[in-house]
Design a protein around this motif. Sequence first.
Motif, PDB file in Angstrom:
ATOM      1  N   ILE A  35       0.841  -1.197   0.000  1.00 59.56           N
ATOM      2  CA  ILE A  35       0.000   0.000   0.000  1.00 59.56           C
ATOM      3  C   ILE A  35       0.876   1.246   0.000  1.00 59.56           C
ATOM      4  O   ILE A  35       0.646   2.183  -0.782  1.00 59.56           O
ATOM      5  CB  ILE A  35      -0.963  -0.007   1.205  1.00 59.56           C
ATOM      6  CG1 ILE A  35      -2.037  -1.072   1.008  1.00 59.56           C
ATOM      7  CG2 ILE A  35      -1.589   1.367   1.416  1.00 59.56           C
ATOM      8  CD1 ILE A  35      -2.898  -1.324   2.235  1.00 59.56           C
ATOM      9  N   LYS A  36       1.876   1.271   0.853  1.00 59.38           N
ATOM     10  CA  LYS A  36       2.753   2.448   0.947  1.00 59.38           C
ATOM     11  C   LYS A  36       3.508   2.694  -0.364  1.00 59.38           C
ATOM     12  O   LYS A  36       3.635   3.839  -0.798  1.00 59.38           O
ATOM     13  CB  LYS A  36       3.727   2.305   2.112  1.00 59.38           C
ATOM     14  CG  LYS A  36       3.044   2.466   3.459  1.00 59.38           C
ATOM     15  CD  LYS A  36       4.037   2.422   4.596  1.00 59.38           C
ATOM     16  CE  LYS A  36       3.313   2.720   5.902  1.00 59.38           C
ATOM     17  NZ  LYS A  36       4.223   3.009   6.988  1.00 59.38           N
ATOM     18  N   GLU A  37       3.996   1.636  -0.983  1.00 62.56           N
ATOM     19  CA  GLU A  37       4.702   1.793  -2.263  1.00 62.56           C
ATOM     20  C   GLU A  37       3.755   2.293  -3.353  1.00 62.56           C
ATOM     21  O   GLU A  37       4.114   3.161  -4.143  1.00 62.56           O
ATOM     22  CB  GLU A  37       5.357   0.475  -2.685  1.00 62.56           C
ATOM     23  CG  GLU A  37       6.562   0.097  -1.869  1.00 62.56           C
ATOM     24  CD  GLU A  37       7.677   1.150  -1.929  1.00 62.56           C
ATOM     25  OE1 GLU A  37       8.020   1.609  -3.033  1.00 62.56           O
ATOM     26  OE2 GLU A  37       8.197   1.515  -0.856  1.00 62.56           O
ATOM     27  N   ALA A 136     -14.381   1.442  -2.816  1.00 59.56           N
ATOM     28  CA  ALA A 136     -14.498   0.724  -4.085  1.00 59.56           C
ATOM     29  C   ALA A 136     -14.186   1.641  -5.265  1.00 59.56           C
ATOM     30  O   ALA A 136     -13.479   1.249  -6.203  1.00 59.56           O
ATOM     31  CB  ALA A 136     -15.903   0.139  -4.231  1.00 59.56           C
ATOM     32  N   GLU A 137     -14.676   2.875  -5.217  1.00 57.81           N
ATOM     33  CA  GLU A 137     -14.417   3.810  -6.319  1.00 57.81           C
ATOM     34  C   GLU A 137     -12.978   4.299  -6.323  1.00 57.81           C
ATOM     35  O   GLU A 137     -12.404   4.550  -7.373  1.00 57.81           O
ATOM     36  CB  GLU A 137     -15.404   4.976  -6.277  1.00 57.81           C
ATOM     37  CG  GLU A 137     -16.856   4.564  -6.447  1.00 57.81           C
ATOM     38  CD  GLU A 137     -17.150   3.692  -7.664  1.00 57.81           C
ATOM     39  OE1 GLU A 137     -16.373   3.698  -8.641  1.00 57.81           O
ATOM     40  OE2 GLU A 137     -18.174   2.974  -7.642  1.00 57.81           O
ATOM     41  N   PHE A 138     -12.370   4.407  -5.140  1.00 54.82           N
ATOM     42  CA  PHE A 138     -10.943   4.744  -5.062  1.00 54.82           C
ATOM     43  C   PHE A 138     -10.135   3.677  -5.797  1.00 54.82           C
ATOM     44  O   PHE A 138      -9.270   3.983  -6.616  1.00 54.82           O
ATOM     45  CB  PHE A 138     -10.491   4.844  -3.600  1.00 54.82           C
ATOM     46  CG  PHE A 138      -9.005   4.941  -3.436  1.00 54.82           C
ATOM     47  CD1 PHE A 138      -8.365   6.168  -3.529  1.00 54.82           C
ATOM     48  CD2 PHE A 138      -8.238   3.809  -3.204  1.00 54.82           C
ATOM     49  CE1 PHE A 138      -6.981   6.267  -3.383  1.00 54.82           C
ATOM     50  CE2 PHE A 138      -6.864   3.895  -3.054  1.00 54.82           C
ATOM     51  CZ  PHE A 138      -6.231   5.128  -3.143  1.00 54.82           C
ATOM     52  N   ILE A 139     -10.423   2.413  -5.502  1.00 53.06           N
ATOM     53  CA  ILE A 139      -9.694   1.309  -6.135  1.00 53.06           C
ATOM     54  C   ILE A 139      -9.853   1.358  -7.650  1.00 53.06           C
ATOM     55  O   ILE A 139      -8.886   1.197  -8.391  1.00 53.06           O
ATOM     56  CB  ILE A 139     -10.137  -0.037  -5.531  1.00 53.06           C
ATOM     57  CG1 ILE A 139      -9.547  -0.162  -4.123  1.00 53.06           C
ATOM     58  CG2 ILE A 139      -9.734  -1.211  -6.416  1.00 53.06           C
ATOM     59  CD1 ILE A 139     -10.058  -1.334  -3.323  1.00 53.06           C
ATOM     60  N   GLU A 148       0.720  -1.493 -14.676  1.00 58.83           N
ATOM     61  CA  GLU A 148       1.221  -2.856 -14.463  1.00 58.83           C
ATOM     62  C   GLU A 148       1.577  -3.131 -13.002  1.00 58.83           C
ATOM     63  O   GLU A 148       1.763  -4.280 -12.616  1.00 58.83           O
ATOM     64  CB  GLU A 148       2.425  -3.145 -15.368  1.00 58.83           C
ATOM     65  CG  GLU A 148       3.700  -2.391 -15.016  1.00 58.83           C
ATOM     66  CD  GLU A 148       3.708  -0.939 -15.494  1.00 58.83           C
ATOM     67  OE1 GLU A 148       4.577  -0.178 -15.019  1.00 58.83           O
ATOM     68  OE2 GLU A 148       2.863  -0.562 -16.326  1.00 58.83           O
ATOM     69  N   ARG A 149       1.656  -2.093 -12.190  1.00 56.00           N
ATOM     70  CA  ARG A 149       1.924  -2.302 -10.757  1.00 56.00           C
ATOM     71  C   ARG A 149       0.699  -2.875 -10.028  1.00 56.00           C
ATOM     72  O   ARG A 149       0.819  -3.378  -8.922  1.00 56.00           O
ATOM     73  CB  ARG A 149       2.305  -0.977 -10.092  1.00 56.00           C
ATOM     74  CG  ARG A 149       3.625  -0.421 -10.536  1.00 56.00           C
ATOM     75  CD  ARG A 149       3.889   0.878  -9.779  1.00 56.00           C
ATOM     76  NE  ARG A 149       5.097   1.524 -10.212  1.00 56.00           N
ATOM     77  CZ  ARG A 149       5.141   2.549 -11.046  1.00 56.00           C
ATOM     78  NH1 ARG A 149       4.026   3.050 -11.545  1.00 56.00           N
ATOM     79  NH2 ARG A 149       6.283   3.084 -11.397  1.00 56.00           N
ATOM     80  N   TRP A 150      -0.487  -2.736 -10.662  1.00 56.52           N
ATOM     81  CA  TRP A 150      -1.719  -3.211 -10.026  1.00 56.52           C
ATOM     82  C   TRP A 150      -1.774  -4.727 -10.091  1.00 56.52           C
ATOM     83  O   TRP A 150      -1.630  -5.321 -11.161  1.00 56.52           O
ATOM     84  CB  TRP A 150      -2.942  -2.609 -10.709  1.00 56.52           C
ATOM     85  CG  TRP A 150      -4.186  -2.899  -9.928  1.00 56.52           C
ATOM     86  CD1 TRP A 150      -5.116  -3.859 -10.195  1.00 56.52           C
ATOM     87  CD2 TRP A 150      -4.604  -2.253  -8.729  1.00 56.52           C
ATOM     88  NE1 TRP A 150      -6.101  -3.842  -9.235  1.00 56.52           N
ATOM     89  CE2 TRP A 150      -5.805  -2.862  -8.314  1.00 56.52           C
ATOM     90  CE3 TRP A 150      -4.083  -1.223  -7.957  1.00 56.52           C
ATOM     91  CZ2 TRP A 150      -6.500  -2.473  -7.175  1.00 56.52           C
ATOM     92  CZ3 TRP A 150      -4.767  -0.830  -6.824  1.00 56.52           C
ATOM     93  CH2 TRP A 150      -5.962  -1.452  -6.447  1.00 56.52           C
ATOM     94  N   THR A 151      -1.964  -5.370  -8.946  1.00 56.76           N
ATOM     95  CA  THR A 151      -2.062  -6.826  -8.885  1.00 56.76           C
ATOM     96  C   THR A 151      -3.261  -7.194  -8.019  1.00 56.76           C
ATOM     97  O   THR A 151      -3.789  -6.363  -7.281  1.00 56.76           O
ATOM     98  CB  THR A 151      -0.795  -7.442  -8.242  1.00 56.76           C
ATOM     99  OG1 THR A 151      -0.713  -6.989  -6.880  1.00 56.76           O
ATOM    100  CG2 THR A 151       0.467  -7.068  -9.009  1.00 56.76           C
ATOM    101  N   ALA A 152      -3.639  -8.449  -8.085  1.00 57.40           N
ATOM    102  CA  ALA A 152      -4.730  -8.937  -7.234  1.00 57.40           C
ATOM    103  C   ALA A 152      -4.347  -8.799  -5.758  1.00 57.40           C
ATOM    104  O   ALA A 152      -5.197  -8.485  -4.918  1.00 57.40           O
ATOM    105  CB  ALA A 152      -5.045 -10.397  -7.571  1.00 57.40           C
ATOM    106  N   GLU A 153      -3.077  -9.001  -5.443  1.00 56.24           N
ATOM    107  CA  GLU A 153      -2.611  -8.875  -4.056  1.00 56.24           C
ATOM    108  C   GLU A 153      -2.699  -7.428  -3.569  1.00 56.24           C
ATOM    109  O   GLU A 153      -3.102  -7.173  -2.427  1.00 56.24           O
ATOM    110  CB  GLU A 153      -1.166  -9.383  -3.917  1.00 56.24           C
ATOM    111  CG  GLU A 153      -0.995 -10.856  -4.156  1.00 56.24           C
ATOM    112  CD  GLU A 153      -0.976 -11.251  -5.649  1.00 56.24           C
ATOM    113  OE1 GLU A 153      -1.184 -12.435  -5.930  1.00 56.24           O
ATOM    114  OE2 GLU A 153      -0.772 -10.371  -6.511  1.00 56.24           O
ATOM    115  N   LEU A 154      -2.345  -6.487  -4.446  1.00 57.12           N
ATOM    116  CA  LEU A 154      -2.432  -5.074  -4.071  1.00 57.12           C
ATOM    117  C   LEU A 154      -3.891  -4.664  -3.900  1.00 57.12           C
ATOM    118  O   LEU A 154      -4.247  -3.945  -2.960  1.00 57.12           O
ATOM    119  CB  LEU A 154      -1.746  -4.196  -5.125  1.00 57.12           C
ATOM    120  CG  LEU A 154      -1.748  -2.694  -4.842  1.00 57.12           C
ATOM    121  CD1 LEU A 154      -1.088  -2.367  -3.511  1.00 57.12           C
ATOM    122  CD2 LEU A 154      -1.071  -1.945  -5.990  1.00 57.12           C
TER     123      LEU A 154
END
Length: 196
Positions: A35-37, A136-139, A148-154
């Motif tokens: 989250i911080k990164e 939800a809207e923030f995400i 590409e930094r967005w992942t299911a884990e993030l």
Amino acid sequence: MGCAISGLAARAEFGERTTEAAAAVHLSEEQIQMIKESWKVIQDDIAKVGIIMFVRLFETHPECKDVFFLFRDVEDLERLRTSRELRAHGLRVMSFIEKSVARLDQLERLEALALELGKSHYRYNASPKYYSYVGAEFICAVQPILKERWTAELEEAWKTMFLYVTSLMKQGYQEESNLHSAASPKERPDKRNTAL
């Protein structure tokens, strides 16, 4: 509108858990670091994210506009995108998210912040049923920024953080409601939909 968690999906996936269950949710050290990164990238576009987040919120949940007296009757979403007032509110929300991210390692301070925000939302008559929609809207708004930094884990880490924060806000709202319901009618604040 291709975000998988906006609209009705947000209710099932995001915000319809009980406060007790949400309070038991904790972020791992790895999730906190993720989250911080990601916040380091997001913060370069906080005004843009704030506007996108609220325009999407009003698109997917038009009933949320009722909380904001300045936007209640605005049907033109293009006008909202250029609204100084919406930009200012979006920046306030983004500032809260920034403070929340900074306090992920200091849970007592994060809890105090979120509880106080929930109490102030009681005074604005901003119902807790709307809180999870903002996360939800923030995400949805940050996914294109993170690319590409967005992942299911993030995504799961951000959802967990919002679930935790909104559960605390709901608790603060309820505490303030209980306080005022015990007060005499003369001591109760004049509750109006005056978020802006």
